[in-house]
Design an enzyme around this catalytic site. Structure first.
Site, mmCIF file in Angstrom:
data_model
loop_
_atom_site.group_PDB
_atom_site.id
_atom_site.type_symbol
_atom_site.label_atom_id
_atom_site.label_comp_id
_atom_site.label_asym_id
_atom_site.label_seq_id
_atom_site.Cartn_x
_atom_site.Cartn_y
_atom_site.Cartn_z
ATOM 1 N N ARG A 69 17.332 -12.250 7.314
ATOM 2 C CA ARG A 69 16.244 -11.866 7.055
ATOM 3 C C ARG A 69 16.851 -11.339 5.575
ATOM 4 O O ARG A 69 16.000 -11.372 4.749
ATOM 5 C CB ARG A 69 16.566 -10.565 8.039
ATOM 6 C CG ARG A 69 15.550 -9.257 7.500
ATOM 7 C CD ARG A 69 15.772 -7.660 8.029
ATOM 8 N NE ARG A 69 15.524 -7.931 10.052
ATOM 9 C CZ ARG A 69 13.648 -7.717 9.555
ATOM 10 N NH1 ARG A 69 13.014 -7.736 8.428
ATOM 11 N NH2 ARG A 69 12.958 -7.638 10.614
ATOM 12 N N MET A 94 4.037 -6.559 5.337
ATOM 13 C CA MET A 94 4.563 -6.241 7.031
ATOM 14 C C MET A 94 5.764 -6.152 7.181
ATOM 15 O O MET A 94 5.984 -7.197 8.153
ATOM 16 C CB MET A 94 3.667 -6.401 8.957
ATOM 17 C CG MET A 94 1.820 -5.311 8.162
ATOM 18 S SD MET A 94 2.119 -3.864 7.488
ATOM 19 C CE MET A 94 2.272 -3.686 9.409
ATOM 20 N N LEU A 97 12.574 -4.115 5.117
ATOM 21 C CA LEU A 97 13.459 -5.034 3.824
ATOM 22 C C LEU A 97 14.859 -4.477 3.859
ATOM 23 O O LEU A 97 15.340 -3.231 4.324
ATOM 24 C CB LEU A 97 12.821 -4.487 2.060
ATOM 25 C CG LEU A 97 10.624 -4.641 2.481
ATOM 26 C CD1 LEU A 97 10.477 -4.347 1.464
ATOM 27 C CD2 LEU A 97 10.639 -6.576 2.245
ATOM 28 N N ASN A 111 4.493 1.195 -2.691
ATOM 29 C CA ASN A 111 4.048 1.043 -1.360
ATOM 30 C C ASN A 111 3.206 1.676 -0.301
ATOM 31 O O ASN A 111 3.055 3.117 -1.008
ATOM 32 C CB ASN A 111 5.543 0.973 -0.268
ATOM 33 C CG ASN A 111 5.249 0.034 1.909
ATOM 34 O OD1 ASN A 111 3.794 -0.005 1.398
ATOM 35 N ND2 ASN A 111 5.104 1.309 2.293
ATOM 36 N N HIS A 113 1.481 3.748 2.543
ATOM 37 C CA HIS A 113 2.101 3.753 4.625
ATOM 38 C C HIS A 113 0.658 4.714 4.441
ATOM 39 O O HIS A 113 0.376 5.904 4.581
ATOM 40 C CB HIS A 113 2.791 4.491 4.502
ATOM 41 C CG HIS A 113 2.857 4.468 5.722
ATOM 42 N ND1 HIS A 113 3.723 3.707 7.181
ATOM 43 C CD2 HIS A 113 3.287 5.604 6.620
ATOM 44 C CE1 HIS A 113 3.461 3.869 7.991
ATOM 45 N NE2 HIS A 113 3.371 4.972 7.871
HETATM 46 C C1 GAR Z 1 -3.357 -1.023 4.832
HETATM 47 O O1 GAR Z 1 -4.165 0.430 6.167
HETATM 48 C C2 GAR Z 1 -1.774 -0.594 5.247
HETATM 49 O O2 GAR Z 1 -1.976 1.393 4.233
HETATM 50 C C3 GAR Z 1 -1.023 -0.635 5.918
HETATM 51 O O3 GAR Z 1 -1.865 -1.960 6.217
HETATM 52 C C4 GAR Z 1 -3.084 -1.992 5.806
HETATM 53 C C5 GAR Z 1 -3.184 -3.299 5.448
HETATM 54 O O4 GAR Z 1 -4.872 -3.133 5.160
HETATM 55 N N1 GAR Z 1 0.501 -0.701 5.558
HETATM 56 C C6 GAR Z 1 0.992 -0.843 6.394
HETATM 57 O O5 GAR Z 1 1.025 -0.768 7.749
HETATM 58 C C7 GAR Z 1 2.204 -0.808 5.549
HETATM 59 N N2 GAR Z 1 2.743 -0.452 6.599
HETATM 60 P P1 GAR Z 1 -5.160 -4.279 4.094
HETATM 61 O O6 GAR Z 1 -4.491 -5.721 4.457
HETATM 62 O O7 GAR Z 1 -6.416 -4.435 4.104
HETATM 63 O O8 GAR Z 1 -5.097 -4.095 2.678
#
Ligand code: GAR
Length: 212
Positions: A69, A94, A97, A111, A113
């Site tokens: 990591r 995803m 970090l 970020n 979320h």
């Molecule tokens: C989004 O809904 C974002 O909020 C989420 O992943 C999706 C990505 O969609 N992020 C997370 O879950 C981070 N922990 P995208 O690739 O179409 O932007």
């Protein structure tokens, strides 16, 4: 002119929204690169088609465990810094970090979320919101700190949870607002509109940081 580096792991629809807003609204910024930890991330093709530099740092090549990591994060940091970023934008990236990585980009990494933080950090946020009987759900843009899905909140988007919603219906409703909120938050950063005051983030001109 500020350099933005966007990190993705998949579809990249938030990245697309940011790329389009940056070009369409004439931000004092450019998308210097889109970087993925997955070679098959759908968003890479969109970035390439728009003449944006792309790179892949495949986490699978580093193996498993703490040392792997740390080595992955060190390589990712080297690749990101090759594009001289003023801002690093995590857009569906995803990965958990390491503190060394988050510390290096303190105050210059955002970020998104898909929950109303501090509720539901981690995965399966929409399913958990439905199962908890929440009447509202949403998404949060925040500065990244060492603690997963924490850090000063820049903006939040709120939608209703409707009777009969399943995970995908709720995710779709939230995503529409993500595509409005995240470009706005990134624009505020590149236009120097944000002030971090302890755990809070204020917009200098008082623009609403709530999207409904
Ligand atoms: C989004 O809904 C974002 O909020 C989420 O992943 C999706 C990505 O969609 N992020 C997370 O879950 C981070 N922990 P995208 O690739 O179409 O932007």
């Amino acid at each position: 002119m500020k350099n933005i580096v966007i990190l993705i792991s998949g579809r990249g629809s938030n990245m697309e929204a940011i790329v389009k807003a940056c070009a369409g609204e004439g931000w004092p910024a450019r998308i210097a690169a889109v970087i993925s930890n997955r070679p098959d991330a759908g968003g890479l093709a969109f970035a390439q088609a728009h003449g944006i530099d792309t790179a892949v740092v495949d986490h699978k090549a580093f193996g498993k465990g703490d040392a792997a990591r740390a080595a992955f994060d060190a390589e990712l940091q080297r690749v990101i810094d090759g594009f001289s970023p003023d801002l690093v934008v995590l857009a569906g990236f995803m990965r958990i970090l390491t503190p060394g990585f988050t510390g290096h980009y303190a105050g210059r990494m955002l970020n998104i979320h898909p929950s109303l933080l501090p509720a539901f950090p981690g995965l399966h946020t929409h399913q958990r919101a439905i199962e908890s009987g929440c009447r509202a759900a949403g998404a949060t843009v925040h500065f990244v700190t060492a603690e997963l899905d924490h850090g000063p909140i820049v903006a939040q988007a709120v939608v209703p949870v409707l009777d009969g919603d399943d995970e995908s219906a709720l995710a779709g409703r939230v995503l529409k607002l993500e595509h409005r909120m995240y470009p706005s938050a990134v624009r505020w950063f590149v236009e120097d509109r944000l002030v971090i005051e302890g755990t809070r983030v204020l917009h200098r001109a008082g623009e609403t940081q709530l999207f409904v």
